[in-house]
Enzyme design. Sequence first.
Site, PDB file in Angstrom:
ATOM      1  CG  ASP A 138      -1.645  -0.991   1.118  1.00 21.88           C
ATOM      2  OD1 ASP A 138      -1.627  -2.113   1.015  1.00 21.88           O
ATOM      3  OD2 ASP A 138      -2.101  -1.018   2.727  1.00 21.88           O
ATOM      4  CD1 TRP A 162       2.458  -7.115   2.550  1.00 21.80           C
ATOM      5  CD2 TRP A 162       2.573  -9.364   3.970  1.00 21.80           C
ATOM      6  NE1 TRP A 162       2.614  -7.775   3.937  1.00 21.80           N
ATOM      7  CE2 TRP A 162       2.302  -8.073   4.708  1.00 21.80           C
ATOM      8  CE3 TRP A 162       3.348  -9.686   5.813  1.00 21.80           C
ATOM      9  CZ2 TRP A 162       2.064  -8.135   6.440  1.00 21.80           C
ATOM     10  CZ3 TRP A 162       3.025 -10.164   6.908  1.00 21.80           C
ATOM     11  CH2 TRP A 162       1.779  -9.191   6.783  1.00 21.80           C
ATOM     12  CG  PHE A 195      -0.146  -3.258   9.407  1.00 19.43           C
ATOM     13  CD1 PHE A 195       1.790  -3.400   9.384  1.00 19.43           C
ATOM     14  CD2 PHE A 195      -1.319  -4.447   9.392  1.00 19.43           C
ATOM     15  CE1 PHE A 195       1.187  -5.483   8.697  1.00 19.43           C
ATOM     16  CE2 PHE A 195      -0.994  -5.378   8.944  1.00 19.43           C
ATOM     17  CZ  PHE A 195       0.064  -6.556   8.878  1.00 19.43           C
TER      18      PHE A 195
HETATM   19  C1  FRU Z   1      -3.665  -3.926   2.671  1.00 20.95           C
HETATM   20  C2  FRU Z   1      -3.059  -4.050   4.449  1.00 20.95           C
HETATM   21  C3  FRU Z   1      -3.127  -3.137   5.249  1.00 20.95           C
HETATM   22  C4  FRU Z   1      -2.662  -3.574   5.991  1.00 20.95           C
HETATM   23  C5  FRU Z   1      -0.908  -3.638   5.459  1.00 20.95           C
HETATM   24  C6  FRU Z   1      -0.016  -4.452   5.812  1.00 20.95           C
HETATM   25  O1  FRU Z   1      -2.732  -4.276   2.231  1.00 20.95           O
HETATM   26  O2  FRU Z   1      -3.493  -5.809   4.721  1.00 20.95           O
HETATM   27  O3  FRU Z   1      -4.881  -3.344   5.750  1.00 20.95           O
HETATM   28  O4  FRU Z   1      -2.328  -2.042   7.046  1.00 20.95           O
HETATM   29  O5  FRU Z   1      -1.723  -3.820   3.893  1.00 20.95           O
HETATM   30  O6  FRU Z   1       0.815  -4.102   5.143  1.00 20.95           O
END
Ligand code: FRU
Length: 558
Positions: A138, A162, A195
């Site tokens: 994000d 990720w 996050f």
């Molecule tokens: C959306 C999400 C958010 C979270 C972040 C973690 O893609 O799941 O809700 O904060 O990515 O990386």
Amino acid sequence: MRNGLILLILLASISLGPCELRAAPTNAVRELVIEKRFLNLPVKNHAPKHRVKLLVDGQLAREFEIELADKEPDFWVFLNLAPFQGKRATLQADGVLADSSALSAIEQADQIKGAQELYHEALRPQFHFSSRRGWNNDPNGLVFYQGEYHLFYQHNPYGWDWGNMHWGHAVSTDLLHWQELPVALYPHRFDDWAFSGSAVVDRDNTAGFQTGHEAPLVAAYTSTGRGECIVFSNDRGRTWSEFNGNPVVRHAGRDPRLLWHSPTKHWIMAVYDELDGKRWIAFYNSADMKQWQFQSRIEGFFECPDLFELPVEGKPAQRLWVLTAASSEYKLGTFDGHQFTAQTPMLPGHRGNAFYAAQTYSDIPARDGRRIQIGWGQVAAPGMPFNQMMTFPCELTLRSTAAGPRLCFQPVKEIERLHGARHTWSPLTLAPGTNALSGIEGDLFDLRAQFTVGNAGEVRFVIRGEPVVYDAAKQELVCLDRRNPLPPVNGKVRLQLLVDRTSLEVFGNDGLLYMPTAAKFTPDDRSLALTVTNSVVRFDSLEVNELRSIWPQKEARH
Ligand code: FRU
């Protein structure tokens, strides 16, 4: 106790000689004096994950997981050593095998490994932002301040997938050219990740964080081990400090979106909230971003909320609030600083196959007045030292349609500064069997067309082997596996295609339809085609603009 243990391991390691691996698959340790800018670390995708710690002057400074390469790495990542110059450090990795070169291969250098190839890798997007190394998801903390568009982002600096969530950071002065800066937010501790969240300029110093001449940037993010947290920067986003009253909101949820609500003179936090097994956006308000009061919640939105007001057809007297979340679906309605009241059902947002979690810029100057959005472009980069990208910045507007006001997404006009050679036809009458674009080749384009459609046949663009087709009978636009309605307006269809190395963004009828897609281009095919079936089609205009890369060109070799 813990320090004593580390000392024991250290002594054992030193007795084996400097930079030596220990003989057992347990903690391996190296001692360093930090004298260079980066620590380069070798990564092998899918190798076992090691927990790596960097202790500086005996204090834990960094801790993360990494698929350390035992032998040949797939690529190299880096850790910024700038804050630790001249200090003694200990590098520790758990579970390293005796014959592994994983730890000994890690090296200090003033350059990141592979710097010569940076931004010239085969699958590097050429006019979209992607991180130098590692993973992004994000966009976070999109805020404009002192001539800079800040782009923070969910970032794994140490792997292709990720993980290890940090806030990466890049800035741009024109929404086109990005300069990546050091990581802005590190996780609070291992397993307490940074996050998603947002940022604002606190011009009136309502939070009292200001220390110098700059207005503070204030960001809210989810610290997964604590809750919604506030951080602030007094140096234009370069360094950040934690508010000492964190967390400011505790709940089951994440992704706080900050905004200033001028009628009530309060800050608002719109935040994803889980309650009673349902998905909500909760609204809190605050006078100082330190104390937050719950106001209300609305059901039916998931992750990464955004909330902003837009004029309809640019008319200041007719304004509506847009409430949206990670899927980009949205509702229009009113927001009084306490509660959002919807006036529409849920409406479709982006309709491609490769987007998520878009966010709009805060604090764009009134003289500009645009609402600019960037999303996570879910475009994989296999075999590359980076993965994923950002979608091209779009200007959001509300336009009147027969069904009521609707959100439109159009690439920011700055794209035109990347235009290179231009091919135009106006008008063009195209008969079946002719390729209007034969002979034009490349991999970066801004292609625009307006044509009159009948009630049968296809207008068929083929970009490097990938079709983008207007189906006149069904009044639909088809790209990869997506088929979306695009009724003609006064008998005409307008299309804009932004073509990058690995992505294709399709804009229909001035952004009433927006399809960001991960393209499936044929690797060696650089051709373009435009054909029609059934009958002659009249194009009022057709232009193919070749685009320049945003990255510096490689220096000519002598
Ligand atoms: C959306 C999400 C958010 C979270 C972040 C973690 O893609 O799941 O809700 O904060 O990515 O990386």
